[in-house]
Motif scaffolding. Structure first.
Motif: not given
Length: 127
Positions: A44-48, A94-108, A112-117
């Motif tokens: 499975e994909r793993e967060g780095v 290895y993949y880079c990803a970006a969110m689409g909206g605003v995020w508050y708190g520690v970056c996950p 599932k929280w990332y929209n662009y890959w």
């Protein structure tokens, strides 16, 4: 739409280092996160790592803490992943990803929280 282009992958022996880059066509916001993820064959994909585009908040997956460092150059819309003390088990796409909206708190480091890959860059570590 956001385009993400990873580079810097390659083959290295165990104990070696690599530096990955992720060039974004733009940042969607200065109040969200960019992330690095990896996926090995059959796994499975793993967060780095995750980094807040506004600066100051960084998070790492447990398996890379103390060995990998994420950073960014906001002027270049580029995020980096410095990987040291590489192990064969770090072998993955290895993949880079970006969110689409605003995020508050520690970056996950959950995808599932990332929209662009990006398309990914291969890292192979030999023993």
């Amino acid at each position: 739409q956001v385009q993400l282009v990873e580079s810097g992958g390659g083959s290295v022996q165990a104990g070696g280092s690599l530096r990955l880059s992720c060039a974004a066509s733009r940042y969607t916001s200065r109040r969200n996160c960019m992330g690095w993820f990896r996926q090995a064959p059959g796994k499975e994909r793993e967060g780095v790592a995750g980094i807040y585009t506004g600066g100051g908040r960084i998070n790492y997956g447990d398996s890379v803490k103390g060995r990998f460092t994420v950073s960014q150059d906001n002027a270049k819309n580029t995020v980096y992943l410095e990987m040291n003390s590489l192990k064969p088990e770090d072998t993955a796409m290895y993949y880079c990803a970006a969110m689409g909206g605003v995020w508050y708190g520690v970056c996950p480091v959950t995808d599932k929280w990332y929209n662009y890959w990006g398309q990914g860059t291969q890292v192979t570590v030999s023993s």
